[in-house]
Design a protein around this motif. Structure first.
Motif, PDB file in Angstrom:
ATOM      1  N   TRP A  90       0.827  -1.214   0.000  1.00 53.85           N
ATOM      2  CA  TRP A  90       0.000   0.000   0.000  1.00 53.85           C
ATOM      3  C   TRP A  90       0.855   1.256   0.000  1.00 53.85           C
ATOM      4  N   THR A  91       2.023   1.197   0.644  1.00 57.48           N
ATOM      5  CA  THR A  91       2.891   2.362   0.629  1.00 57.48           C
ATOM      6  C   THR A  91       3.507   2.562  -0.751  1.00 57.48           C
ATOM      7  N   VAL A  92       3.844   1.471  -1.422  1.00 57.38           N
ATOM      8  CA  VAL A  92       4.306   1.595  -2.807  1.00 57.38           C
ATOM      9  C   VAL A  92       3.198   2.223  -3.657  1.00 57.38           C
ATOM     10  N   ALA A  93       1.971   1.783  -3.442  1.00 52.34           N
ATOM     11  CA  ALA A  93       0.851   2.328  -4.229  1.00 52.34           C
ATOM     12  C   ALA A  93       0.687   3.821  -4.009  1.00 52.34           C
ATOM     13  N   ARG A  94       1.036   4.327  -2.830  1.00 55.53           N
ATOM     14  CA  ARG A  94       0.876   5.746  -2.520  1.00 55.53           C
ATOM     15  C   ARG A  94       2.136   6.566  -2.776  1.00 55.53           C
ATOM     16  N   LEU A  95       3.182   5.940  -3.240  1.00 51.24           N
ATOM     17  CA  LEU A  95       4.473   6.607  -3.383  1.00 51.24           C
ATOM     18  C   LEU A  95       4.387   7.764  -4.377  1.00 51.24           C
ATOM     19  N   PRO A  96       4.778   8.985  -4.001  1.00 53.99           N
ATOM     20  CA  PRO A  96       4.770  10.124  -4.923  1.00 53.99           C
ATOM     21  C   PRO A  96       6.098  10.253  -5.652  1.00 53.99           C
ATOM     22  N   HIS A  97       6.268  11.332  -6.401  1.00 53.65           N
ATOM     23  CA  HIS A  97       7.567  11.615  -7.016  1.00 53.65           C
ATOM     24  C   HIS A  97       8.624  11.785  -5.924  1.00 53.65           C
ATOM     25  N   ALA A  98       9.875  11.479  -6.262  1.00 56.01           N
ATOM     26  CA  ALA A  98      10.973  11.759  -5.341  1.00 56.01           C
ATOM     27  C   ALA A  98      11.046  13.260  -5.099  1.00 56.01           C
ATOM     28  N   ALA A 103      11.739  19.156 -11.421  1.00 62.95           N
ATOM     29  CA  ALA A 103      10.340  19.572 -11.459  1.00 62.95           C
ATOM     30  C   ALA A 103       9.766  19.408 -12.860  1.00 62.95           C
ATOM     31  N   HIS A 104       8.557  18.828 -12.910  1.00 66.64           N
ATOM     32  CA  HIS A 104       7.863  18.665 -14.185  1.00 66.64           C
ATOM     33  C   HIS A 104       6.380  18.528 -13.889  1.00 66.64           C
ATOM     34  N   ALA A 105       5.544  19.261 -14.626  1.00 69.03           N
ATOM     35  CA  ALA A 105       4.110  19.279 -14.338  1.00 69.03           C
ATOM     36  C   ALA A 105       3.490  17.901 -14.466  1.00 69.03           C
ATOM     37  N   GLU A 106       3.802  17.166 -15.532  1.00 63.76           N
ATOM     38  CA  GLU A 106       3.234  15.844 -15.746  1.00 63.76           C
ATOM     39  C   GLU A 106       4.270  14.982 -16.467  1.00 63.76           C
ATOM     40  N   PRO A 107       5.208  14.417 -15.713  1.00 68.38           N
ATOM     41  CA  PRO A 107       6.305  13.682 -16.361  1.00 68.38           C
ATOM     42  C   PRO A 107       5.851  12.418 -17.077  1.00 68.38           C
ATOM     43  N   LEU A 108       4.831  11.736 -16.558  1.00 72.85           N
ATOM     44  CA  LEU A 108       4.381  10.468 -17.134  1.00 72.85           C
ATOM     45  C   LEU A 108       2.909  10.560 -17.488  1.00 72.85           C
ATOM     46  N   ASP A 109       2.575  10.121 -18.690  1.00 78.09           N
ATOM     47  CA  ASP A 109       1.176  10.034 -19.100  1.00 78.09           C
ATOM     48  C   ASP A 109       0.855   8.569 -19.328  1.00 78.09           C
ATOM     49  N   VAL A 110      -0.126   8.045 -18.572  1.00 80.23           N
ATOM     50  CA  VAL A 110      -0.478   6.628 -18.657  1.00 80.23           C
ATOM     51  C   VAL A 110      -1.898   6.528 -19.212  1.00 80.23           C
ATOM     52  N   LEU A 111      -2.052   5.715 -20.246  1.00 77.89           N
ATOM     53  CA  LEU A 111      -3.350   5.525 -20.899  1.00 77.89           C
ATOM     54  C   LEU A 111      -3.613   4.040 -21.055  1.00 77.89           C
ATOM     55  N   LEU A 112      -4.803   3.591 -20.686  1.00 80.39           N
ATOM     56  CA  LEU A 112      -5.214   2.193 -20.859  1.00 80.39           C
ATOM     57  C   LEU A 112      -6.234   2.132 -21.990  1.00 80.39           C
ATOM     58  N   THR A 144       9.243  13.933 -20.350  1.00 81.24           N
ATOM     59  CA  THR A 144      10.387  14.705 -19.879  1.00 81.24           C
ATOM     60  C   THR A 144      11.539  14.549 -20.877  1.00 81.24           C
ATOM     61  N   PRO A 145      12.573  15.367 -20.762  1.00 82.81           N
ATOM     62  CA  PRO A 145      13.749  15.203 -21.635  1.00 82.81           C
ATOM     63  C   PRO A 145      14.733  14.163 -21.122  1.00 82.81           C
ATOM     64  N   ASP A 245      24.309  12.958  -7.276  1.00 82.51           N
ATOM     65  CA  ASP A 245      24.218  11.720  -8.033  1.00 82.51           C
ATOM     66  C   ASP A 245      23.242  10.714  -7.431  1.00 82.51           C
ATOM     67  N   THR A 246      22.439  11.124  -6.420  1.00 79.03           N
ATOM     68  CA  THR A 246      21.473  10.207  -5.817  1.00 79.03           C
ATOM     69  C   THR A 246      20.352   9.904  -6.812  1.00 79.03           C
ATOM     70  N   PRO A 247      19.999   8.636  -7.003  1.00 76.57           N
ATOM     71  CA  PRO A 247      18.917   8.307  -7.949  1.00 76.57           C
ATOM     72  C   PRO A 247      17.602   8.970  -7.529  1.00 76.57           C
ATOM     73  N   TRP A 248      16.819   9.353  -8.501  1.00 72.49           N
ATOM     74  CA  TRP A 248      15.500   9.916  -8.244  1.00 72.49           C
ATOM     75  C   TRP A 248      14.492   9.190  -9.127  1.00 72.49           C
ATOM     76  N   TRP A 249      13.226   9.475  -8.920  1.00 71.42           N
ATOM     77  CA  TRP A 249      12.190   8.774  -9.676  1.00 71.42           C
ATOM     78  C   TRP A 249      10.947   9.636  -9.817  1.00 71.42           C
ATOM     79  N   TYR A 250      10.167   9.314 -10.831  1.00 70.94           N
ATOM     80  CA  TYR A 250       8.807   9.817 -10.992  1.00 70.94           C
ATOM     81  C   TYR A 250       7.850   8.654 -10.730  1.00 70.94           C
ATOM     82  N   ALA A 251       6.642   8.985 -10.299  1.00 64.46           N
ATOM     83  CA  ALA A 251       5.663   7.941  -9.990  1.00 64.46           C
ATOM     84  C   ALA A 251       4.310   8.299 -10.593  1.00 64.46           C
ATOM     85  N   ALA A 252       3.600   7.269 -11.035  1.00 66.51           N
ATOM     86  CA  ALA A 252       2.225   7.428 -11.504  1.00 66.51           C
ATOM     87  C   ALA A 252       1.393   6.290 -10.933  1.00 66.51           C
TER      88      ALA A 252
END
Length: 735
Positions: A90-98, A103-112, A144-145, A245-252
């Motif tokens: 459940w915590t993984v499910a709630r995980l936000p961006h690092a 900063a990016h308004a909408e880094p990932l767009d997911v469509l089913l 994102t670039p 150099d610490t890894p970062w992530w985006y989440a959707a």
């Protein structure tokens, strides 16, 4: 936030033991450090993420809707392991961006989409709806670039986390690229054999560097801990200064609901749920159940607007305890079948009883395709007694088209209890906005929350509260309401430029169901004399609906005139209201409130309308056009001196089709086809009172024109203190 390895989850979770055995089992978990850090016990099961019950040698974990998450051995080790999995998942499910990601308004767009590329439908809570067996495509666009390494996880409500690709090879997605999964037919929605609906979460994590998924993601039986997976999280969130150099992530996060195919939607037998149904004599109809996802595919029914914040839906648990619960029952039958459901021969529906349902009321609402109607309530034996049904709407899938259907929804009411303010006295009230101080010294009588997140605090009137020269307001609310929303509205007038703040705001709250208007007027007159006698102050009295009749009688017949400077009347029933004489006025009023979003608490009215039908309704009867109260209201006032300000609203829709819809709602709810409602709809009205009744003071010459300011506006009965046109009139009167 810290890594989940040691149990320091980003969010703590709550659990409610449901019986003595489960409470004893929970006590054995005190030695598990992870569980103690991540899980906290609550007494109210409706506020818990997980409910724990012990049956024999098995421990059963349910979610907040009563759906079985897991049946495991009733041992401390087994329960701790499952709670650890749930907390991880459940915590993984709630995980936000690092927090240190670019900063990016909408880094990932997911469509089913389906196999043809058409987007899948979405529920009103934005969950994607999948049909079991259908092929699904998941399209992920990197907007994102940066080059990202994408991990996809399917997170089940039971704590299972399954990667949708080989766990050691995250997808590499360059900036601007699009990844589509499932084009080879490898992704299909599935359901358990006995399941009607499942809810899962698709989690997309896009890392700045490749990551290795932990072994525990392969299934619930994995023994590995997610150490490698959470290494980046620990480095990013624990250190106060994140290295470059610490890894970062985006989440959707994508929520999924999987249902059975449409052709089987209507095949759900109500007997597969923990529900008992007893049909009345002569009833030849059918009753079936719908889960949330099936309900979405078959109908487009929003929640009752008048119950927002004061009621919670009751889920009907599937007997298999693994499938999704039902959210609605559908009744299909002929007009004769519906007519067989009466007060003398009700349709009885037994719901499973929980601790919270024993202390709170449960009501049944029928929806005919347009409106909600209160048709029954839960009795002491646990059975919901359905005493009538509306005519019904069009048949749904799988029902012979010569039959009609209605859907039944069950709601648990919250906030019941005796109001300590209705003691026949005046109180000092103060509105506390959201995020401000929790209270004020001495305001110890009662606190009522408002729908904006604030609260109104009440206390008794003190000797120092009323001093000569003070500007004092007195609020008298309407039928089956309380003063909180009017206190808030009046307190916000200064910031809206309507008037400067009053030095004190007093309230007169009263019981309006079993107590007549005249009795309440006597109490108000006595309270005015008791509190204001000899103080050298007068009040501006603000009254609404039934409160206007009480205020007029208190001033004109009960000796309250010396203590009132001005009287403001919003929706005053000078000639009573025709709706008070309706065949079923209680159900009619409840129906109006349920189908409209109004700034008043509706649980009280709904509880009265459905739970006290056999008792005397003195408050409503007092406002029948031929009542003694109305006769007194229509008498000329002796020696008038107080300025009266009258506001009368018109809520009749301009469109003919909307007027006909509104009239149909009233006739069905009142069970009436007689001329009573014909007279009501022949005049303009604010949904409750006719314009003629509200304007009788001026139109019939009952009050001197020099002391009377009578205004009409476009407004319904429930928004005289909030509507834009109404605020403009208040500004003109008070500025």
């Amino acid at each position: 936030m810290k890594t989940l390895e040691d149990g320091s989850a980003a969010q703590a979770y709550t659990i409610a033991p449901l019986d003595t055995a489960s409470e004893l089992l929970w006590q054995t978990l005190v030695a598990d450090a992870f569980v103690q850090r991540c899980w906290h016990v609550v007494e109210d099961p409706t506020r818990a993420h997980v409910r724990l019950r012990v049956e024999g040698e098995a421990a059963l974990l349910y979610d907040a809707d009563g759906v079985l998450l897991a049946r495991i051995a009733a041992t401390a080790e087994a329960v701790a392991h499952r709670l650890r999995l749930l907390a991880h998942a459940w915590t993984v499910a709630r995980l936000p961006h690092a927090p240190h990601a670019p900063a990016h308004a909408e880094p990932l767009d997911v469509l089913l989409t389906d196999a043809d590329g058409a987007p899948l439908p979405r529920h009103d809570d934005q969950a994607w709806v999948l049909t079991a067996g259908e092929q699904v495509h998941v399209r992920i666009a990197n907007q994102t670039p940066y080059t990202l390494f994408v991990v996809l996880l399917n997170i089940g409500a039971d704590g299972t986390c399954t990667p949708l690709h080989p766990p050691d090879t995250p997808f590499r997605l360059a900036g601007g690229e699009v990844l589509t999964l499932g084009e080879e037919g490898t992704l299909r929605a599935t359901l358990p054999a006995d399941g009607a609906e499942t809810r899962d979460t698709l989690k997309v994590l896009a890392f700045s560097t490749p990551v290795v998924l932990p072994t525990w993601l392969g299934g619930v039986h994995g023994e590995g801990e997610p150490r490698a997976f959470w290494q980046a999280l620990r480095e990013a969130c624990v250190s106060p200064n994140v290295p470059p150099d610490t890894p970062w992530w985006y989440a959707a996060t994508v929520r999924l609901v999987t249902i059975r195919p449409p052709e089987t939607t209507a095949a759900l037998d109500v007997q597969t749920f923990d529900v008992r149904v007893a049909f009345p004599p002569g009833f030849g109809g059918e009753v079936r159940a719908f889960t949330q996802g099936q309900h979405l595919r078959a109908f487009d029914v929003p929640a009752p607007p008048g119950l927002q914040g004061v009621a919670e839906p009751v889920a009907l648990v599937h007997r298999s305890q693994r499938a999704a619960p039902a959210v609605a029952l559908e009744i299909a039958g002929t007009p004769e079948d519906f007519a067989a459901v009466r007060t003398e021969t009700p349709l009885m529906i037994g719901l499973p009883t929980t601790r919270d349902m024993e202390s709170q009321g449960v009501v049944a609402l029928a929806h005919d395709g347009e409106f909600f109607y209160p048709v029954g309530r839960r009795e002491y034996d646990g059975m919901v007694r359905i005493t009538w049904l509306p005519p019904g709407g069009e048949a749904s899938i799988g029902v012979r088209d010569w039959r009609r259907t209605v859907r039944l929804y069950f709601y648990r009411l919250t906030g019941w209890g005796k109001d300590p303010l209705t003691d026949g006295t005046l109180h000092v009230a103060r509105y506390v906005p959201p995020h401000f101080s929790s209270g004020h010294p001495g305001f110890d009588v009662h606190v009522l929350p408002t729908d904006d997140g604030g609260a109104v605090h009440y206390r008794s009137v003190h000797a120092t509260d009323l001093q000569p020269g003070m500007r004092i307001a007195l609020i008298v609310h309407g039928f089956n309401s309380d003063s909180r929303h009017f206190v808030r509205a009046l307190s916000q007038f200064p910031e809206k430029g309507i008037c400067r703040a009053y030095d004190r705001v007093l309230t007169f709250d009263y019981e309006s169901v079993g107590t007549g208007v005249w009795e309440n007027a006597e109490r108000l007159g006595k309270a005015l004399r008791s509190v204001l006698e000899g103080r050298g102050v007068q009040v501006d009295m603000f009254a609404h609906s039934m409160g206007t009749a009480i205020s007029r009688l208190a001033i004109e017949r009960e000796g309250g005139a010396p203590y009132v400077r001005r009287l403001f009347l919003a929706a005053t029933p000078n000639e009573g209201t025709l709706l008070a004489k309706a065949k079923d006025a209680a159900t009619l009023l409840a129906t109006i409130l349920i189908n409209r979003s109004v700034p008043q608490p509706q649980a009280f009215l709904l509880g009265w309308a459905l739970g006290r039908l056999a008792e005397t309704l003195q408050g409503i009867e007092s406002l029948e056009p031929d009542s003694e109260v109305v006769a007194q209201l229509l008498q000329p006032v002796d020696n008038p001196r107080i300025p009266y300000f009258v506001m009368a609203g018109n809520a009749v829709p301009e469109e003919l089709s909307e007027r006909r819809r509104l009239e149909r709602l009233y006739r069905v709810a009142a069970h009436a086809v007689d001329t009573l409602l014909d007279h009501f709809f022949a005049d303009q009205h604010d949904l409750i009172l006719n314009m003629r009744s509200m304007c009788a003071l001026g139109n019939r010459g009952l009050y001197p024109a020099a002391l009377l300011d009578q205004r009409t506006l476009t407004c319904d009965h429930f928004h005289y203190f909030a509507d834009a046109d109404a605020l403009a009139i208040w500004r003109d009167w008070l500025s």
